[in-house]
Design a protein around this motif. Structure first.
Motif, PDB file in Angstrom:
ATOM      1  N   THR A   1       0.879   7.004  -5.302  1.00 53.36           N
ATOM      2  CA  THR A   1       1.760   6.108  -4.494  1.00 53.36           C
ATOM      3  C   THR A   1       2.849   6.802  -3.782  1.00 53.36           C
ATOM      4  O   THR A   1       3.179   6.655  -2.793  1.00 53.36           O
ATOM      5  N   LEU A   2       3.554   7.812  -4.490  1.00 54.44           N
ATOM      6  CA  LEU A   2       4.457   8.845  -3.685  1.00 54.44           C
ATOM      7  C   LEU A   2       3.950   9.477  -2.521  1.00 54.44           C
ATOM      8  O   LEU A   2       4.590   9.304  -1.501  1.00 54.44           O
ATOM      9  N   VAL A   3       2.661   9.648  -2.588  1.00 58.18           N
ATOM     10  CA  VAL A   3       2.043  10.349  -1.674  1.00 58.18           C
ATOM     11  C   VAL A   3       1.575   9.565  -0.083  1.00 58.18           C
ATOM     12  O   VAL A   3       2.206   9.808   0.869  1.00 58.18           O
ATOM     13  N   TYR A   4       0.956   8.387  -0.372  1.00 60.08           N
ATOM     14  CA  TYR A   4       0.724   7.453   0.604  1.00 60.08           C
ATOM     15  C   TYR A   4       2.093   6.743   1.096  1.00 60.08           C
ATOM     16  O   TYR A   4       2.071   6.366   2.282  1.00 60.08           O
ATOM     17  N   ASP A   5       2.994   6.563   0.272  1.00 61.30           N
ATOM     18  CA  ASP A   5       4.105   5.782   0.858  1.00 61.30           C
ATOM     19  C   ASP A   5       5.048   6.703   1.662  1.00 61.30           C
ATOM     20  O   ASP A   5       5.983   6.397   2.378  1.00 61.30           O
ATOM     21  N   THR A   6       5.238   8.040   1.132  1.00 60.93           N
ATOM     22  CA  THR A   6       5.850   8.927   1.993  1.00 60.93           C
ATOM     23  C   THR A   6       5.312   9.124   3.311  1.00 60.93           C
ATOM     24  O   THR A   6       5.995   9.297   4.241  1.00 60.93           O
ATOM     25  N   ILE A   7       3.940   9.113   3.245  1.00 58.47           N
ATOM     26  CA  ILE A   7       3.189   9.356   4.685  1.00 58.47           C
ATOM     27  C   ILE A   7       3.766   8.053   5.514  1.00 58.47           C
ATOM     28  O   ILE A   7       3.940   8.050   6.542  1.00 58.47           O
ATOM     29  N   TYR A   8       3.707   6.930   5.007  1.00 58.87           N
ATOM     30  CA  TYR A   8       3.979   5.836   5.747  1.00 58.87           C
ATOM     31  C   TYR A   8       5.313   5.793   6.129  1.00 58.87           C
ATOM     32  O   TYR A   8       5.674   5.462   7.218  1.00 58.87           O
TER      33      TYR A   8
ATOM     34  N   GLY B   1      -3.156   8.359   8.481  1.00 59.37           N
ATOM     35  CA  GLY B   1      -3.265   9.016   6.929  1.00 59.37           C
ATOM     36  C   GLY B   1      -3.014   8.222   6.111  1.00 59.37           C
ATOM     37  O   GLY B   1      -3.543   8.213   5.040  1.00 59.37           O
ATOM     38  N   PHE B   2      -2.142   7.445   6.244  1.00 61.59           N
ATOM     39  CA  PHE B   2      -1.613   5.960   5.218  1.00 61.59           C
ATOM     40  C   PHE B   2      -3.098   5.248   4.865  1.00 61.59           C
ATOM     41  O   PHE B   2      -3.269   5.112   3.994  1.00 61.59           O
ATOM     42  N   VAL B   3      -3.577   4.851   5.925  1.00 64.83           N
ATOM     43  CA  VAL B   3      -4.956   4.110   5.953  1.00 64.83           C
ATOM     44  C   VAL B   3      -5.970   5.080   5.109  1.00 64.83           C
ATOM     45  O   VAL B   3      -6.512   4.455   4.166  1.00 64.83           O
ATOM     46  N   GLY B   4      -6.086   6.176   5.531  1.00 63.94           N
ATOM     47  CA  GLY B   4      -7.042   7.001   4.810  1.00 63.94           C
ATOM     48  C   GLY B   4      -6.822   7.298   3.513  1.00 63.94           C
ATOM     49  O   GLY B   4      -7.560   7.348   2.594  1.00 63.94           O
ATOM     50  N   CYS B   5      -5.466   7.154   2.928  1.00 60.64           N
ATOM     51  CA  CYS B   5      -5.132   7.383   1.426  1.00 60.64           C
ATOM     52  C   CYS B   5      -5.866   6.081   0.744  1.00 60.64           C
ATOM     53  O   CYS B   5      -6.255   6.235  -0.489  1.00 60.64           O
TER      54      CYS B   5
END
Length: 227
Positions: free
Chosen positions: A106-113, A194-198
């Motif tokens: 979650t840290l990864v995808y929400d940071t990208i977002y 990138g967010f969608v890709g996660c």
């Protein structure tokens, strides 16, 4: 993973997948609505009885650079609830690494977002890990991603998952690596992609776990499967 461990019939697996799927949609919908209410300065409309981590998350963006951590604590609670719902208790040896690994994801995808809005956020005093990590985002998210996938794979190992699960984790690792290499954190369009890709990376893990469970069910007799 709990269904795999407990060897529950398919109908039980399907039932809880449906329940937790609906719950997930409601949780995310509530988070988006409340976030919008905060951003529109309508927080007075939120009653004290509604106070929870879901409600607190938008507020945390005003007081800490780690609101994504709060989101991770909330959105991955199902890793604990799902197991206890199936098994009647929580197997911490499996659930804890699964929960922490999902938290890291979650840290990864929400940071990208969050990188999509970092310029505007900085102007109005909203904080995020995107602003905190800055130009070091790629390296930090790569490290967090590695931790996430290692913990999820470790949880699978402790749960005696077989090859489909680990193929799914491997595919997710490949997907995340590609995302972190290709994402331009200065471009909103690139960050959205990138967010969608996660999400697709997570889908690979789910698919691996589902296939693993599916192979298990064929070893069960049909009366037990339909019970």
């Amino acid at each position: 993973m709990a269904s795999y461990h407990m060897e529950v019939p398919f109908v039980i697996w399907a039932k809880y997948m449906g329940l937790f799927g609906v719950g997930s949609v409601i949780m995310r919908g509530a988070g988006c609505i409340i976030n919008d209410m905060w951003d529109r300065k309508l927080d007075r409309a939120v009653g004290a009885s509604s106070l929870s981590l879901v409600v607190v998350y938008p507020f945390m963006k005003r007081v800490t650079y780690w609101p994504q951590a709060v989101l991770g604590l909330v959105f991955n609670w199902g890793a604990l609830l799902g197991w206890s719902a199936i098994a009647g208790q929580t197997a911490w040896s499996v659930c804890l690494p699964l929960y922490i690994g999902s938290f890291c994801w979650t840290l990864v995808y929400d940071t990208i977002y969050a990188h999509q809005d970092k310029v505007d956020d900085a102007l109005v005093g909203i904080r995020s890990t995107a602003l905190l990590f800055g130009t070091h985002t790629q390296f930090i998210l790569s490290s967090i991603s590695a931790s996430s996938l290692t913990l999820i794979a470790f949880a699978g190992y402790l749960n005696a998952q077989t090859w489909p699960f680990f193929v799914g984790v491997g595919a997710a690792a490949w997907k995340l690596a590609g995302i972190l290499v290709r994402t331009d954190f200065q471009s909103r369009a690139s960050c959205w992609k990138g967010f969608v890709g996660c999400g697709w990376a997570g889908a690979w893990i789910f698919a691996g776990a589902a296939v693993d469970y599916g192979l298990l069910t064929v070893e069960m007799n049909w009366p037990a499967l339909l019970a």
